[in-house]
Design a protein around this motif. Structure first.
Motif, mmCIF file in Angstrom:
data_model
loop_
_atom_site.group_PDB
_atom_site.id
_atom_site.type_symbol
_atom_site.label_atom_id
_atom_site.label_comp_id
_atom_site.label_asym_id
_atom_site.label_seq_id
_atom_site.Cartn_x
_atom_site.Cartn_y
_atom_site.Cartn_z
ATOM 1 N N THR A 2 3.069 -8.946 -6.597
ATOM 2 C CA THR A 2 2.141 -10.028 -6.701
ATOM 3 C C THR A 2 0.731 -9.492 -6.823
ATOM 4 O O THR A 2 -0.068 -10.087 -7.501
ATOM 5 C CB THR A 2 2.312 -10.637 -5.231
ATOM 6 O OG1 THR A 2 3.679 -11.043 -5.207
ATOM 7 C CG2 THR A 2 1.529 -11.814 -5.305
ATOM 8 N N GLU A 3 0.349 -8.250 -6.310
ATOM 9 C CA GLU A 3 -1.068 -7.890 -6.467
ATOM 10 C C GLU A 3 -1.297 -7.385 -7.900
ATOM 11 O O GLU A 3 -2.806 -7.191 -8.316
ATOM 12 C CB GLU A 3 -1.295 -6.830 -5.552
ATOM 13 C CG GLU A 3 -0.610 -5.398 -6.067
ATOM 14 C CD GLU A 3 0.656 -5.192 -5.408
ATOM 15 O OE1 GLU A 3 1.514 -4.474 -5.481
ATOM 16 O OE2 GLU A 3 1.513 -6.424 -4.815
ATOM 17 N N LEU A 4 -0.231 -7.216 -8.766
ATOM 18 C CA LEU A 4 -0.559 -7.048 -10.107
ATOM 19 C C LEU A 4 -0.583 -8.278 -10.938
ATOM 20 O O LEU A 4 -0.428 -7.822 -12.226
ATOM 21 C CB LEU A 4 0.531 -5.857 -10.598
ATOM 22 C CG LEU A 4 0.151 -4.630 -9.816
ATOM 23 C CD1 LEU A 4 1.384 -3.577 -10.121
ATOM 24 C CD2 LEU A 4 -1.237 -3.832 -9.926
ATOM 25 N N LYS A 5 -0.561 -9.222 -10.476
ATOM 26 C CA LYS A 5 -0.212 -10.490 -11.179
ATOM 27 C C LYS A 5 -1.428 -10.749 -12.277
ATOM 28 O O LYS A 5 -2.691 -10.665 -12.034
ATOM 29 C CB LYS A 5 -0.616 -11.582 -10.589
ATOM 30 C CG LYS A 5 -0.061 -13.075 -11.043
ATOM 31 C CD LYS A 5 -0.646 -14.254 -10.010
ATOM 32 C CE LYS A 5 0.148 -14.155 -8.699
ATOM 33 N NZ LYS A 5 -0.342 -15.349 -7.918
ATOM 34 N N ARG A 7 -2.035 -8.698 -14.620
ATOM 35 C CA ARG A 7 -2.321 -7.220 -15.243
ATOM 36 C C ARG A 7 -1.624 -6.536 -16.221
ATOM 37 O O ARG A 7 -0.429 -6.882 -16.131
ATOM 38 C CB ARG A 7 -2.776 -6.398 -14.010
ATOM 39 C CG ARG A 7 -3.946 -6.746 -13.250
ATOM 40 C CD ARG A 7 -4.095 -5.755 -12.025
ATOM 41 N NE ARG A 7 -5.550 -6.327 -11.156
ATOM 42 C CZ ARG A 7 -6.533 -5.863 -11.357
ATOM 43 N NH1 ARG A 7 -6.779 -4.819 -12.436
ATOM 44 N NH2 ARG A 7 -7.505 -6.037 -10.766
ATOM 45 N N TYR A 75 -1.556 -20.504 -8.008
ATOM 46 C CA TYR A 75 -2.252 -20.176 -6.621
ATOM 47 C C TYR A 75 -2.425 -21.370 -5.855
ATOM 48 O O TYR A 75 -2.248 -22.516 -6.545
ATOM 49 C CB TYR A 75 -3.733 -19.753 -6.983
ATOM 50 C CG TYR A 75 -3.784 -18.198 -7.612
ATOM 51 C CD1 TYR A 75 -3.887 -17.331 -6.574
ATOM 52 C CD2 TYR A 75 -3.807 -18.175 -9.079
ATOM 53 C CE1 TYR A 75 -4.046 -15.784 -7.325
ATOM 54 C CE2 TYR A 75 -3.772 -16.803 -9.397
ATOM 55 C CZ TYR A 75 -3.886 -15.725 -8.500
ATOM 56 O OH TYR A 75 -3.797 -14.498 -9.122
ATOM 57 N N GLY A 164 -12.539 -11.064 -5.938
ATOM 58 C CA GLY A 164 -12.353 -9.853 -6.339
ATOM 59 C C GLY A 164 -13.559 -9.311 -7.255
ATOM 60 O O GLY A 164 -13.982 -10.105 -7.930
ATOM 61 N N GLU A 173 -8.672 -0.893 -3.560
ATOM 62 C CA GLU A 173 -7.242 -1.404 -3.930
ATOM 63 C C GLU A 173 -7.380 -2.580 -4.668
ATOM 64 O O GLU A 173 -8.069 -3.401 -4.309
ATOM 65 C CB GLU A 173 -6.134 -1.503 -2.793
ATOM 66 C CG GLU A 173 -5.881 -0.119 -2.191
ATOM 67 C CD GLU A 173 -5.114 1.012 -3.187
ATOM 68 O OE1 GLU A 173 -4.331 0.103 -3.914
ATOM 69 O OE2 GLU A 173 -5.535 2.049 -3.104
ATOM 70 N N ILE A 174 -6.410 -2.930 -5.756
ATOM 71 C CA ILE A 174 -6.660 -4.139 -6.444
ATOM 72 C C ILE A 174 -5.707 -5.062 -5.708
ATOM 73 O O ILE A 174 -4.695 -4.680 -5.035
ATOM 74 C CB ILE A 174 -6.229 -3.975 -7.893
ATOM 75 C CG1 ILE A 174 -4.728 -3.447 -7.951
ATOM 76 C CG2 ILE A 174 -7.092 -2.975 -8.834
ATOM 77 C CD1 ILE A 174 -3.868 -3.384 -9.242
ATOM 78 N N SER A 175 -6.163 -6.255 -5.913
ATOM 79 C CA SER A 175 -5.221 -7.590 -5.393
ATOM 80 C C SER A 175 -5.169 -8.666 -6.520
ATOM 81 O O SER A 175 -5.804 -8.473 -7.586
ATOM 82 C CB SER A 175 -5.994 -7.895 -4.215
ATOM 83 O OG SER A 175 -5.174 -8.996 -3.364
ATOM 84 N N ASP A 176 -4.740 -9.580 -5.991
ATOM 85 C CA ASP A 176 -4.584 -10.602 -7.171
ATOM 86 C C ASP A 176 -5.466 -11.891 -6.728
ATOM 87 O O ASP A 176 -4.986 -12.938 -6.727
ATOM 88 C CB ASP A 176 -3.024 -11.356 -7.259
ATOM 89 C CG ASP A 176 -2.595 -12.065 -5.881
ATOM 90 O OD1 ASP A 176 -3.170 -11.586 -4.926
ATOM 91 O OD2 ASP A 176 -1.767 -12.717 -5.749
ATOM 92 N N GLU A 177 -6.562 -11.451 -6.619
ATOM 93 C CA GLU A 177 -7.729 -12.667 -6.147
ATOM 94 C C GLU A 177 -7.601 -13.928 -7.215
ATOM 95 O O GLU A 177 -7.509 -13.548 -8.267
ATOM 96 C CB GLU A 177 -8.991 -12.158 -6.165
ATOM 97 C CG GLU A 177 -8.999 -11.164 -4.960
ATOM 98 C CD GLU A 177 -8.954 -9.577 -5.565
ATOM 99 O OE1 GLU A 177 -9.345 -8.689 -4.789
ATOM 100 O OE2 GLU A 177 -8.648 -9.491 -6.848
#
Length: 375
Positions: A2-5, A7, A75, A164, A173-177
């Motif tokens: 999910t955090e790579l949504k 990308r 979202y 983000g 760390e990357i997230s899916d903001e």
């Protein structure tokens, strides 16, 4: 995942755990890098081509694959995301509504506004519209310092929203903001991720006339999404699109305090600004002393230093541009530099001095644009 949504990244060749959330595509097709759309000409010792243009994000070589997260998850709709309680001028309010309508219609939009017009505040309502609808937005700008300047302003206006922040010097760390503020280079890491992308300072280096970064912005927005372009100095291509009504257009000629733009004074110099013995021209010395005697801050621009042309505000500042005829000063940069002056509501005027040996097309066009916006 999910955090790579939204990308994309260079796939690990040893990882075969592909699921419905991701898809793999060749990272290079017919010698064209699929991340930055640049033709690869450099070769490794084994003869395989690789892309040098976007190598800072990891080397893409023939035979590599790009893995893309194509997860289609909405979202949550944020009911009251905007915590800003300020007010807009009548003109700002009109453009703010135009932006909301453009997003609803998914139409690209050019916002042509003078320096100091309050472009950031005019974006608040459309950002709110995006978040309330459960959509995703990115505000991208060419320079790191502008990202650092924009981030706290938007975070203060949207206190309950996680934003983000991404650029080359930001390590986390990357997230899916749902809401992202980043440099335009960071858009290379996204694929069909955003319902709305806002390019702030679209005329600024390195985005201006950079095919790779333009491709990144086009690739990062969803197929059904739209892009807004913010600038005080749009290029002929954007103005032509606006004239042909292929994109929507808003023009704001007044600053938030309704004052005019300071019109630069022009000073021709026959002799060098600094002599071979290191002495500064007496006319410059006299002008600098006059400003310092008034106890006002002074920005002096010389050809190697244009970093302060945008995104900074100093109250009561005066500006001198030495060698304004140097090729590094194009029309947008001269307009932006002049725009540092007179930004405060209680200090709407000040000195902008263009010093030159040769009156260039860039100086002439900058003067024309400033006078045009003052009409």
């Amino acid at each position: 995942m999910t955090e790579l949504k939204g990308r994309q990244w260079i796939s690990d060749q040893n990882n075969h755990n592909i699921n419905g959330e991701t898809t793999k595509v060749p990272a290079m097709i017919n010698g064209i890098c699929q991340r930055c759309n640049t033709k690869a000409v450099s070769k490794l010792p084994d003869g395989r081509r690789y892309c040098r243009e976007c190598i800072g994000l990891g080397r893409i070589t023939e035979g590599d694959e790009l893995e893309r997260n194509v997860e289609n998850v909405n979202y949550p709709k944020v009911l009251m995301p905007l915590s800003w309680s300020g007010t807009l001028t009548e003109q700002q309010e009109l453009i703010s509504k135009e932006l909301v309508n453009s997003f609803k219609d998914r139409r690209n939009h050019l916002i042509h506004a003078v320096t100091g017009a309050g472009k950031t505040e005019m974006l608040f309502k459309v950002v709110e519209e995006v978040l309330k609808g459960g959509f995703r937005i990115a505000i991208a700008t060419p320079r790191i310092d502008v990202v650092d300047e924009l981030f706290p302003r938007f975070q203060a206006a949207f206190e309950k929203v996680k934003i983000g922040k991404y650029h080359g010097r930001e390590q986390h760390e990357i997230s899916d903001e749902q809401f992202v503020i980043c440099t335009t280079h960071q858009l290379l890491k996204f694929y069909h991720a955003f319902d709305l992308i806002v390019i702030d300072e679209v005329d600024s280096f390195p985005f201006y006339e950079n095919k790779m970064l333009h491709f990144a912005a086009e690739n990062a927005v969803k197929e059904a999404g739209c892009t807004f372009f913010l600038t005080a100095t749009p290029d002929s291509k954007l103005l032509r699109q606006a004239k042909n009504k292929t994109i929507n257009y808003s023009l704001l000629k007044r600053r938030f305090h309704q004052g005019l733009l300071p019109v630069p004074k022009e000073k021709y110099f026959f002799k060098s600004f600094i002599s071979n013995k290191g002495k500064v021209h007496p006319v410059l010395i006299k002008q600098i002393k006059q400003i310092l005697d008034m106890k006002k801050p002074l920005l002096i621009f010389v050809p190697p230093t244009t970093i302060l042309e945008r995104g900074v505000t100093f109250k009561h500042v005066q500006v001198i541009v030495i060698a304004a005829d140097d090729p590094i000063y194009n029309t947008p940069s001269l307009v932006q530099i002049a725009g540092r002056v007179g930004r405060s509501a209680d200090d709407r005027d000040g000195l902008v001095l263009f010093c030159y040996h040769k009156y260039t097309k860039s100086i002439r066009e900058a003067m024309r644009q400033i006078r045009m916006m003052n009409r």
